[in-house]
Enzyme design. Structure first.
Site, PDB file in Angstrom:
ATOM      1  N   LYS A 240       0.853  -1.174   0.000  1.00 32.38           N
ATOM      2  CA  LYS A 240       0.000   0.000   0.000  1.00 32.38           C
ATOM      3  C   LYS A 240       0.899   1.238   0.000  1.00 32.38           C
ATOM      4  O   LYS A 240       1.871   1.312   0.769  1.00 32.38           O
ATOM      5  CB  LYS A 240      -0.890   0.000   1.242  1.00 32.38           C
ATOM      6  CG  LYS A 240      -1.956  -1.090   1.219  1.00 32.38           C
ATOM      7  CD  LYS A 240      -3.036  -0.813   0.178  1.00 32.38           C
ATOM      8  CE  LYS A 240      -4.225  -1.748   0.345  1.00 32.38           C
ATOM      9  NZ  LYS A 240      -5.275  -1.497  -0.661  1.00 32.38           N
TER      10      LYS A 240
ATOM     11  N   ASP B  69      -0.530  -0.503  -4.541  1.00 33.49           N
ATOM     12  CA  ASP B  69      -1.892   0.018  -4.564  1.00 33.49           C
ATOM     13  C   ASP B  69      -1.878   1.389  -3.901  1.00 33.49           C
ATOM     14  O   ASP B  69      -1.632   1.491  -2.698  1.00 33.49           O
ATOM     15  CB  ASP B  69      -2.825  -0.933  -3.807  1.00 33.49           C
ATOM     16  CG  ASP B  69      -4.288  -0.522  -3.916  1.00 33.49           C
ATOM     17  OD1 ASP B  69      -4.573   0.549  -4.478  1.00 33.49           O
ATOM     18  OD2 ASP B  69      -5.148  -1.285  -3.430  1.00 33.49           O
TER      19      ASP B  69
ATOM     20  N   GLU C 291      -2.275  -0.423  -8.684  1.00 30.88           N
ATOM     21  CA  GLU C 291      -3.727  -0.320  -8.516  1.00 30.88           C
ATOM     22  C   GLU C 291      -4.154   1.112  -8.224  1.00 30.88           C
ATOM     23  O   GLU C 291      -3.523   1.789  -7.407  1.00 30.88           O
ATOM     24  CB  GLU C 291      -4.134  -1.167  -7.297  1.00 30.88           C
ATOM     25  CG  GLU C 291      -4.906  -2.412  -7.616  1.00 30.88           C
ATOM     26  CD  GLU C 291      -5.298  -3.135  -6.346  1.00 30.88           C
ATOM     27  OE1 GLU C 291      -6.290  -2.737  -5.730  1.00 30.88           O
ATOM     28  OE2 GLU C 291      -4.604  -4.094  -5.980  1.00 30.88           O
TER      29      GLU C 291
ATOM     30  N   ASP D 246      -9.448  -0.381  -9.532  1.00 30.43           N
ATOM     31  CA  ASP D 246     -10.136  -1.029  -8.401  1.00 30.43           C
ATOM     32  C   ASP D 246     -11.347  -0.181  -8.022  1.00 30.43           C
ATOM     33  O   ASP D 246     -12.471  -0.483  -8.427  1.00 30.43           O
ATOM     34  CB  ASP D 246      -9.167  -1.216  -7.224  1.00 30.43           C
ATOM     35  CG  ASP D 246      -9.837  -1.878  -6.033  1.00 30.43           C
ATOM     36  OD1 ASP D 246     -11.027  -2.244  -6.128  1.00 30.43           O
ATOM     37  OD2 ASP D 246      -9.187  -2.027  -4.971  1.00 30.43           O
TER      38      ASP D 246
ATOM     39  N   LYS E 102     -14.178  -7.140  -6.901  1.00 27.20           N
ATOM     40  CA  LYS E 102     -14.447  -7.508  -5.511  1.00 27.20           C
ATOM     41  C   LYS E 102     -15.934  -7.803  -5.404  1.00 27.20           C
ATOM     42  O   LYS E 102     -16.764  -7.001  -5.849  1.00 27.20           O
ATOM     43  CB  LYS E 102     -14.068  -6.373  -4.555  1.00 27.20           C
ATOM     44  CG  LYS E 102     -12.564  -6.174  -4.460  1.00 27.20           C
ATOM     45  CD  LYS E 102     -12.204  -5.044  -3.536  1.00 27.20           C
ATOM     46  CE  LYS E 102     -10.700  -4.822  -3.565  1.00 27.20           C
ATOM     47  NZ  LYS E 102     -10.334  -3.507  -2.996  1.00 27.20           N
TER      48      LYS E 102
HETATM   49 MG    MG Z   1      -7.148  -1.761  -4.211  1.00 24.05          MG
END
Ligand code: MG
Length: 373
Positions: free
Chosen positions: A161, A189, A215, A240, A264
């Site tokens: 992240k 991401d 991402e 995303d 997701k």
């Molecule tokens: Mg993501």
């Protein structure tokens, strides 16, 4: 055969450590769990892990949505999942996390009635998928140390992240790449943390550290920016937050706004809609990943069934239950050397919900009977 009763619960899921992304820090989730009963007393389980900052639903709105969704589902035949999906969509717009939880429970119940796995109901393609493991935002040194611990546990793909500032983000990637060597797959991401110009600078500098994808570098609604980056960035771009639903996927395809799409189930509104995103992506030549919110064992197991049934999925990010202090589920999708495995047994498979951890919030029965707690 019909659905007779729906019970709605919440469950508190503290994490092993605080989890920071560019949108904020969380230390626990409160997930909504649903239990669906048919007229012979068979049950199916579903779960939604609210992502307030990404989807706009909380545990409170998900429980509230059940007052509209459950009456639309009660009395329906659990074989008719697509009809149930239609009834939910006609009952209320959006509320995708709530719809995902209910639809999962119906799929679980249908699989148990038929004696087949959800994976088989959805297509069937493989029995295990290799997942990455995600490291939240910390100092470069801490992220490098955590990466080494993750590799010791058997994971070979790491997601970092980032998204708090170009220089520190580049330092994070450099520190982790230096620590893990060249054989570990790395991806990042930014969770919308950069502007287009910052993203171009960051991705150009990070390219020397061999990242396989980036991402959501910019805001979810900046599809023009995503399109610019998709054409210019040396590192492939994954959408995303820009893609919740099949309609979003179509728009991203039309605008050339991603090289990959992260599906997701919680964003999409369930397994059927996730399948449609995969179909749109596949037709456009865009591979998919499946990702997760901070989900427990029921949601993650549903994700593993979806991944095992979908050929356009090329990579997997289903790791959140591993980061919980204690799951509310025993069994379900196991993990072994970085792989998630479809469990044996019909429906979602052999998993046991530890019902003593759940708090009952509402019960819906035939004839409009509602018990609110
Ligand atoms: Mg993501």
């Amino acid at each position: 055969m019909s659905i007779k009763r729906i019970e709605v619960y919440t469950v508190d899921l503290p994490y092993l450590q605080p989890f920071t992304i560019s949108l904020g820090t969380s230390t626990s989730s409160t997930d909504v769990v649903v239990k669906v009963f048919d007229d012979e007393g068979r049950v199916g389980w579903g779960e939604a892990s609210p992502a307030r900052r990404i989807i706009g639903e909380s545990e409170h709105t998900i429980v509230a949505a059940m007052y509209t969704l459950a009456p639309a589902v009660i009395g329906e035949d659990p074989m008719d999942v697509e009809r149930i999906e239609e009834k939910m969509d006609k009952a209320i717009l959006g509320n995708n996390s709530a719809k995902f939880a209910l639809e999962t429970a119906v799929f679980d119940l249908k699989g148990k009635i038929l004696g087949v796995k959800v994976r088989d109901l959805l297509g069937g393609y493989r029995d295990r998928v290799e997942t990455d493991f995600t490291i939240g935002i910390k100092s470069p040194e801490e992220m490098a140390k955590e990466a080494l611990r993750i590799i010791e546990r058997g994971f070979r793909i790491i997601k970092l992240k980032v998204g708090t500032g170009v220089e520190e983000d580049v330092a994070r990637v450099r520190a982790v790449r230096d620590a893990v060597g060249k054989d570990i797959r790395l991806r990042i991401d930014a969770n919308q943390g950069w502007t287009v110009k910052e993203a171009m600078r960051a991705l150009t500098e990070m390219d020397r550290y061999d990242l396989e994808l980036a991402e959501q570098p910019v805001r979810w609604d900046d599809l023009e920016g995503m399109a610019v980056l998709t054409s210019m960035s040396p590192i492939p771009i994954m959408a995303d937050e820009s893609v919740h639903t099949p309609e979003d996927a179509l728009r991203v395809v039309e605008m050339g706004a991603a090289d990959y799409i992260n599906i997701k189930l919680t964003k999409a509104g369930g397994l059927l809609k996730a399948k449609r995103i995969a179909a749109i992506s596949e037709a456009a030549g865009i591979p998919n990943m499946i990702g997760c919110m901070m989900e427990g064992g029921v949601s993650i197991t549903a994700g593993v069934h979806f991944a095992a049934a979908t050929r356009n999925l090329v990579t997997t990010d289903l790791d959140s239950d591993i980061s919980l202090r204690e799951d509310f589920v025993e069994g379900g999708a196991g993990y072994e050397n970085g792989y998630r495995i479809v469990p044996d047994g019909p429906g979602l498979g052999n998993l046991k919900v530890r019902e003593e951890k759940l708090k009952l919030k509402a019960v819906f029965e035939e004839g409009g009977k509602v018990q609110a707690l």
